[in-house]
Design a protein around this motif. Structure first.
Motif, PDB file in Angstrom:
ATOM      1  N   SER A  76       0.811  -1.216   0.000  1.00  0.00           N
ATOM      2  CA  SER A  76       0.000   0.000   0.000  1.00  0.00           C
ATOM      3  C   SER A  76       0.851   1.276   0.000  1.00  0.00           C
ATOM      4  CB  SER A  76      -0.930   0.003   1.214  1.00  0.00           C
ATOM      5  OG  SER A  76      -0.173  -0.045   2.417  1.00  0.00           O
ATOM      6  N   SER A  77       1.973   1.255   0.676  1.00  0.00           N
ATOM      7  CA  SER A  77       2.852   2.420   0.731  1.00  0.00           C
ATOM      8  C   SER A  77       4.284   1.915   0.874  1.00  0.00           C
ATOM      9  CB  SER A  77       2.474   3.322   1.919  1.00  0.00           C
ATOM     10  OG  SER A  77       3.350   4.440   1.995  1.00  0.00           O
ATOM     11  N   LEU A  78       5.007   1.940  -0.236  1.00  0.00           N
ATOM     12  CA  LEU A  78       6.330   1.330  -0.262  1.00  0.00           C
ATOM     13  C   LEU A  78       7.272   1.953   0.759  1.00  0.00           C
ATOM     14  CD1 LEU A  78       7.218   0.829  -4.029  1.00  0.00           C
ATOM     15  CD2 LEU A  78       7.178  -0.939  -2.257  1.00  0.00           C
ATOM     16  N   GLN A  79       7.981   1.080   1.445  1.00  0.00           N
ATOM     17  CA  GLN A  79       9.028   1.508   2.373  1.00  0.00           C
ATOM     18  C   GLN A  79      10.389   1.110   1.805  1.00  0.00           C
ATOM     19  OE1 GLN A  79       8.212   3.393   5.241  1.00  0.00           O
ATOM     20  NE2 GLN A  79       6.364   3.363   3.955  1.00  0.00           N
ATOM     21  N   PRO A  80      11.451   1.757   2.249  1.00  0.00           N
ATOM     22  CA  PRO A  80      12.779   1.449   1.671  1.00  0.00           C
ATOM     23  C   PRO A  80      13.141  -0.031   1.762  1.00  0.00           C
ATOM     24  CG  PRO A  80      12.879   3.446   2.992  1.00  0.00           C
ATOM     25  CD  PRO A  80      11.503   2.878   3.202  1.00  0.00           C
ATOM     26  N   GLU A  81      12.693  -0.698   2.817  1.00  0.00           N
ATOM     27  CA  GLU A  81      13.051  -2.106   3.006  1.00  0.00           C
ATOM     28  C   GLU A  81      12.242  -3.055   2.119  1.00  0.00           C
ATOM     29  OE1 GLU A  81      11.880  -0.010   5.267  1.00  0.00           O
ATOM     30  OE2 GLU A  81      10.399  -0.954   6.627  1.00  0.00           O
ATOM     31  N   ASP A  82      11.281  -2.515   1.357  1.00  0.00           N
ATOM     32  CA  ASP A  82      10.442  -3.369   0.514  1.00  0.00           C
ATOM     33  C   ASP A  82      11.045  -3.622  -0.863  1.00  0.00           C
ATOM     34  OD1 ASP A  82       7.420  -1.693   1.700  1.00  0.00           O
ATOM     35  OD2 ASP A  82       8.630  -3.296   2.605  1.00  0.00           O
ATOM     36  N   PHE A  83      12.137  -2.934  -1.175  1.00  0.00           N
ATOM     37  CA  PHE A  83      12.737  -3.147  -2.485  1.00  0.00           C
ATOM     38  C   PHE A  83      13.460  -4.488  -2.481  1.00  0.00           C
ATOM     39  CE2 PHE A  83      11.469   0.670  -4.494  1.00  0.00           C
ATOM     40  CZ  PHE A  83      11.274   1.583  -3.462  1.00  0.00           C
ATOM     41  N   ALA A  84      12.939  -5.390  -3.291  1.00  0.00           N
ATOM     42  CA  ALA A  84      13.332  -6.792  -3.257  1.00  0.00           C
ATOM     43  C   ALA A  84      12.707  -7.485  -4.463  1.00  0.00           C
ATOM     44  CB  ALA A  84      12.826  -7.450  -1.971  1.00  0.00           C
ATOM     45  N   THR A  85      12.878  -8.800  -4.542  1.00  0.00           N
ATOM     46  CA  THR A  85      12.211  -9.596  -5.565  1.00  0.00           C
ATOM     47  C   THR A  85      11.084 -10.383  -4.908  1.00  0.00           C
ATOM     48  OG1 THR A  85      14.245  -9.784  -6.869  1.00  0.00           O
ATOM     49  CG2 THR A  85      12.504 -11.382  -7.321  1.00  0.00           C
ATOM     50  N   TYR A  86       9.945 -10.425  -5.585  1.00  0.00           N
ATOM     51  CA  TYR A  86       8.759 -11.085  -5.049  1.00  0.00           C
ATOM     52  C   TYR A  86       8.386 -12.267  -5.946  1.00  0.00           C
ATOM     53  CZ  TYR A  86       8.447  -7.106  -1.994  1.00  0.00           C
ATOM     54  OH  TYR A  86       8.742  -6.164  -1.040  1.00  0.00           O
TER      55      TYR A  86
END
Lengths: 108, 121
Positions: A76-86
């Motif tokens: 819903s609201s990207l945080q810096p730690e969410d940058f990754a592969t899903y």
């Protein structure tokens, strides 16, 4: 075999953005769909199981929806730690637990 | 807190058999409705499910690897193992062991840190 197709393969977004990743199964898998997050050099981490159930300890900005063949993962609201592969994964077939090809989420 | 740890040779020669062991701590491998799985990931690529075992000894394997894969369990040591025969360079990957929870729709809720296996002469 059940094939899983994710889109997009990669995505650029900014902190605070709302992001949606889709996963499509080649046949109906009911709600047997799981989502994982993987950061470089680390093992995958379970985020969502049964299409929409949040794994314990996972932030509520992550959500999942869908059933049958079409599924989505939303942040819903990207945080810096969410940058990754899903990765999505179907667990409907006991013959194999097929993963999607992955979606790389990068900082814009 | 359940923890899984892979162990085994990091280098295997072509045509030989890759052997890895996963040691489970923080809980009995025999308790609950859990399957114990192996997954691999070639460098820069996606995840490939290899197979799973239940503590009864029942197994399921990826059809593309089935002829070369054997997964076994040793409940006395709280371990399960992977053997992959006739390896080639294409089997070079990080190998993960993981727990699959049937009560959470067979999702993989605990993972080992992974171990790199290189196939090279």
């Amino acid at each position: 075999d059940i094939q899983m197709t994710q889109s997009p393969s990669s995505l650029s977004a900014s902190v605070g953005d709302r992001v949606t990743i889709t996963c499509r199964a080649s046949q109906s898998i009911s709600s047997y769909l799981n989502w994982y997050q993987q950061k470089p050099g680390k093992a995958p981490k379970l985020l969502i199981y049964a299409a929409s159930s949040l794994q314990s300890g996972v932030p509520s900005r992550f959500s999942g929806s869908g059933s049958g063949t079409d599924f989505t993962l939303t942040i819903s609201s990207l945080q810096p730690e969410d940058f990754a592969t899903y990765y999505c994964q179907q667990s409907y077939s006991t013959l194999s637990g097929t993963f999607g090809q992955g979606t790389r989420l990068e900082i814009k | 807190q359940v923890q899984l740890q892979e162990s085994g040779p990091g280098l295997v020669k072509p045509s030989q058999t890759l052997s890895l062991t996963c040691t489970v701590s923080g809980g009995s491998i025999s308790s609950g409705s859990y399957y114990w799985s192996w997954i691999r990931q070639p460098a820069g690529k996606g995840l490939e499910w290899i197979g799973r075992i239940y503590t009864s000894g029942s197994t399921n394997y990826n059809p593309s690897l089935k002829s070369r894969v054997t997964i076994s369990v040793d409940t006395s040591k709280n371990q399960f193992s992977l053997k992959l025969s006739s390896v080639t360079a294409a089997d070079t990957a990080v190998y993960y062991c993981a727990r699959e929870d049937s009560s959470s729709w067979y999702s993989l809720d605990y993972w080992g840190q992974g171990t790199l296996v290189t196939v090279s002469s």
